[in-house]
Design a protein around this motif. Structure first.
Motif, PDB file in Angstrom:
ATOM      1  N   UNK A  88      -4.801  -5.862  12.652  1.00  0.00           N
ATOM      2  CA  UNK A  88      -3.531  -5.281  13.078  1.00  0.00           C
ATOM      3  C   UNK A  88      -3.567  -5.059  14.594  1.00  0.00           C
ATOM      4  N   UNK A  89      -2.538  -5.566  15.280  1.00  0.00           N
ATOM      5  CA  UNK A  89      -2.421  -5.393  16.731  1.00  0.00           C
ATOM      6  C   UNK A  89      -1.263  -4.441  16.995  1.00  0.00           C
ATOM      7  N   UNK A  90      -1.564  -3.318  17.646  1.00  0.00           N
ATOM      8  CA  UNK A  90      -0.580  -2.261  17.854  1.00  0.00           C
ATOM      9  C   UNK A  90      -0.420  -1.955  19.337  1.00  0.00           C
ATOM     10  N   UNK A  91       0.824  -1.772  19.782  1.00  0.00           N
ATOM     11  CA  UNK A  91       1.085  -1.380  21.159  1.00  0.00           C
ATOM     12  C   UNK A  91       0.622   0.049  21.400  1.00  0.00           C
ATOM     13  N   UNK A  92      -0.149   0.268  22.447  1.00  0.00           N
ATOM     14  CA  UNK A  92      -0.693   1.606  22.719  1.00  0.00           C
ATOM     15  C   UNK A  92       0.429   2.594  23.023  1.00  0.00           C
ATOM     16  N   UNK A  93       1.378   2.225  23.871  1.00  0.00           N
ATOM     17  CA  UNK A  93       2.458   3.141  24.276  1.00  0.00           C
ATOM     18  C   UNK A  93       3.507   3.291  23.186  1.00  0.00           C
ATOM     19  N   UNK A  94       3.929   2.162  22.593  1.00  0.00           N
ATOM     20  CA  UNK A  94       5.026   2.195  21.615  1.00  0.00           C
ATOM     21  C   UNK A  94       4.578   2.618  20.225  1.00  0.00           C
ATOM     22  N   UNK A  95       3.267   2.473  19.924  1.00  0.00           N
ATOM     23  CA  UNK A  95       2.709   2.723  18.592  1.00  0.00           C
ATOM     24  C   UNK A  95       3.257   1.747  17.549  1.00  0.00           C
ATOM     25  N   UNK A  96       3.946   0.705  17.998  1.00  0.00           N
ATOM     26  CA  UNK A  96       4.511  -0.284  17.086  1.00  0.00           C
ATOM     27  C   UNK A  96       3.489  -1.366  16.766  1.00  0.00           C
ATOM     28  N   UNK A  97       3.504  -1.810  15.508  1.00  0.00           N
ATOM     29  CA  UNK A  97       2.649  -2.939  15.124  1.00  0.00           C
ATOM     30  C   UNK A  97       3.315  -4.214  15.622  1.00  0.00           C
ATOM     31  N   UNK A  98       2.582  -4.955  16.451  1.00  0.00           N
ATOM     32  CA  UNK A  98       3.122  -6.175  17.063  1.00  0.00           C
ATOM     33  C   UNK A  98       2.725  -7.440  16.303  1.00  0.00           C
ATOM     34  N   UNK A  99       1.505  -7.442  15.748  1.00  0.00           N
ATOM     35  CA  UNK A  99       1.024  -8.610  15.003  1.00  0.00           C
ATOM     36  C   UNK A  99       0.135  -8.174  13.852  1.00  0.00           C
ATOM     37  N   UNK A 100       0.171  -8.958  12.769  1.00  0.00           N
ATOM     38  CA  UNK A 100      -0.753  -8.786  11.643  1.00  0.00           C
ATOM     39  C   UNK A 100      -1.338 -10.150  11.306  1.00  0.00           C
ATOM     40  N   UNK A 101      -2.626 -10.292  11.489  1.00  0.00           N
ATOM     41  CA  UNK A 101      -3.322 -11.531  11.126  1.00  0.00           C
ATOM     42  C   UNK A 101      -3.953 -11.299   9.757  1.00  0.00           C
ATOM     43  N   UNK A 102      -3.438 -11.968   8.744  1.00  0.00           N
ATOM     44  CA  UNK A 102      -3.850 -11.727   7.360  1.00  0.00           C
ATOM     45  C   UNK A 102      -4.678 -12.891   6.830  1.00  0.00           C
ATOM     46  N   UNK A 103      -5.802 -12.545   6.222  1.00  0.00           N
ATOM     47  CA  UNK A 103      -6.680 -13.545   5.604  1.00  0.00           C
ATOM     48  C   UNK A 103      -6.849 -13.163   4.134  1.00  0.00           C
ATOM     49  N   UNK A 104      -6.177 -13.897   3.256  1.00  0.00           N
ATOM     50  CA  UNK A 104      -6.290 -13.651   1.809  1.00  0.00           C
ATOM     51  C   UNK A 104      -7.507 -14.390   1.270  1.00  0.00           C
ATOM     52  N   UNK A 105      -8.274 -13.713   0.433  1.00  0.00           N
ATOM     53  CA  UNK A 105      -9.530 -14.270  -0.080  1.00  0.00           C
ATOM     54  C   UNK A 105      -9.495 -14.309  -1.608  1.00  0.00           C
ATOM     55  N   UNK A 106      -9.654 -15.505  -2.157  1.00  0.00           N
ATOM     56  CA  UNK A 106      -9.820 -15.645  -3.602  1.00  0.00           C
ATOM     57  C   UNK A 106     -11.288 -16.006  -3.870  1.00  0.00           C
ATOM     58  N   UNK A 107     -11.862 -15.358  -4.868  1.00  0.00           N
ATOM     59  CA  UNK A 107     -13.283 -15.546  -5.177  1.00  0.00           C
ATOM     60  C   UNK A 107     -13.466 -16.061  -6.593  1.00  0.00           C
ATOM     61  N   UNK A 108     -14.350 -17.028  -6.748  1.00  0.00           N
ATOM     62  CA  UNK A 108     -14.711 -17.509  -8.087  1.00  0.00           C
ATOM     63  C   UNK A 108     -15.681 -16.488  -8.687  1.00  0.00           C
ATOM     64  N   UNK A 109     -15.136 -15.597  -9.507  1.00  0.00           N
ATOM     65  CA  UNK A 109     -15.943 -14.500 -10.057  1.00  0.00           C
ATOM     66  C   UNK A 109     -17.041 -15.002 -10.994  1.00  0.00           C
ATOM     67  N   UNK A 110     -16.837 -16.178 -11.581  1.00  0.00           N
ATOM     68  CA  UNK A 110     -17.852 -16.727 -12.485  1.00  0.00           C
ATOM     69  C   UNK A 110     -19.112 -17.116 -11.710  1.00  0.00           C
ATOM     70  N   UNK A 111     -18.930 -17.599 -10.475  1.00  0.00           N
ATOM     71  CA  UNK A 111     -20.090 -17.924  -9.641  1.00  0.00           C
ATOM     72  C   UNK A 111     -20.783 -16.634  -9.201  1.00  0.00           C
ATOM     73  N   UNK A 112     -19.990 -15.617  -8.863  1.00  0.00           N
ATOM     74  CA  UNK A 112     -20.550 -14.321  -8.450  1.00  0.00           C
ATOM     75  C   UNK A 112     -21.402 -13.720  -9.565  1.00  0.00           C
ATOM     76  N   UNK A 113     -20.913 -13.813 -10.796  1.00  0.00           N
ATOM     77  CA  UNK A 113     -21.636 -13.228 -11.933  1.00  0.00           C
ATOM     78  C   UNK A 113     -22.790 -14.106 -12.406  1.00  0.00           C
ATOM     79  N   UNK A 114     -22.816 -15.362 -11.932  1.00  0.00           N
ATOM     80  CA  UNK A 114     -23.884 -16.280 -12.336  1.00  0.00           C
ATOM     81  C   UNK A 114     -23.615 -16.985 -13.649  1.00  0.00           C
ATOM     82  N   UNK A 115     -22.376 -16.870 -14.156  1.00  0.00           N
ATOM     83  CA  UNK A 115     -22.058 -17.477 -15.446  1.00  0.00           C
ATOM     84  C   UNK A 115     -21.510 -18.899 -15.323  1.00  0.00           C
ATOM     85  N   UNK A 116     -21.335 -19.362 -14.073  1.00  0.00           N
ATOM     86  CA  UNK A 116     -20.830 -20.724 -13.856  1.00  0.00           C
ATOM     87  C   UNK A 116     -21.812 -21.493 -12.984  1.00  0.00           C
TER      88      UNK A 116
END
Length: 209
Positions: A88-116
């Motif tokens: 989140x990029x916010x203006x110091x004086x205005x306190x307004x949010x100027x930009x939001x860089x969003x990174x959505x993450x999907x995870x293969x839970x079967x690999x995490x658990x070791x079942x795949x």
């Protein structure tokens, strides 16, 4: 023999995927901070990554902050708990949010658990996909409005509800932008973790009509 070696080389382990995604965030966040002028050029130095020259943070305090954040991201990624990262990029004086860089993450839970079984993908494919995102971040100055005011940053992490929040992290509202315009960026996948990128910015009201 060589075919077996190649197949093993292209196998993506959980730890390998976590390292790849964490390294991506290191370079992506540094590039955003440099390209958007959040910190002065003296806080960065050029380095080679993904066959590109990227601007890496060299300021001691900022480096320590990012390293602490990345270490926590790494732990969450390994447990399959990290769902989204937002810069989140916010203006110091205005306190307004100027930009939001969003990174959505999907995870293969079967690999995490070791079942795949471990998925397969060549390192060159993953590098090529990450290159495309880094290039888009570098080009962001051509399509994002100039940040006129001094700005500050916050990093938000969205995790599974049952995940315990560390003591040095605190709850936050989503910090959405009023009159936002979105630019969808490229995605990359290790076959264990899939990362999709998007930048939202504060558009002029005339542009929203």
């Amino acid at each position: 023999m060589s075919a077996t070696a190649q197949a093993t080389k292209n196998q993506i382990t959980l730890k390998g995927s976590v390292a790849t995604v964490t390294e991506f965030f290191q370079h992506a966040l540094s590039s955003i901070l440099y390209q958007r002028g959040i910190y002065g050029p003296e806080s960065f130095e050029p380095k080679k990554a993904y066959g590109l020259t990227v601007m890496a943070v060299k300021d001691d305090k900022l480096t320590a902050y990012l390293q602490a954040v990345l270490q926590q991201f790494s732990k969450w990624l390994e447990g399959g708990a990290l769902q989204k990262v937002v810069l989140v990029v916010t203006g110091v004086a205005s306190k307004e949010v100027m930009e939001r860089w969003t990174f959505d993450i999907q995870t293969d839970k079967a690999v995490v658990s070791g079942s795949a079984p471990l998925p397969k993908k060549s390192e060159s494919q993953i590098t090529s996909e990450i290159q495309a995102i880094i290039r888009q971040i570098t080009a962001s100055v051509t399509f994002l409005p100039l940040l006129q005011d001094t700005c500050t940053i916050d990093l938000l992490a969205y995790t599974d509800k049952e995940n315990e929040v560390p003591l040095d992290w605190e709850e936050s509202d989503p910090r959405y932008i009023k009159n936002a315009a979105d630019v969808k960026l490229r995605a990359f996948s290790t076959k264990v973790h899939n990362v999709e990128a998007l930048v939202s910015y504060k558009a002029d009201e005339d542009d929203m009509m």
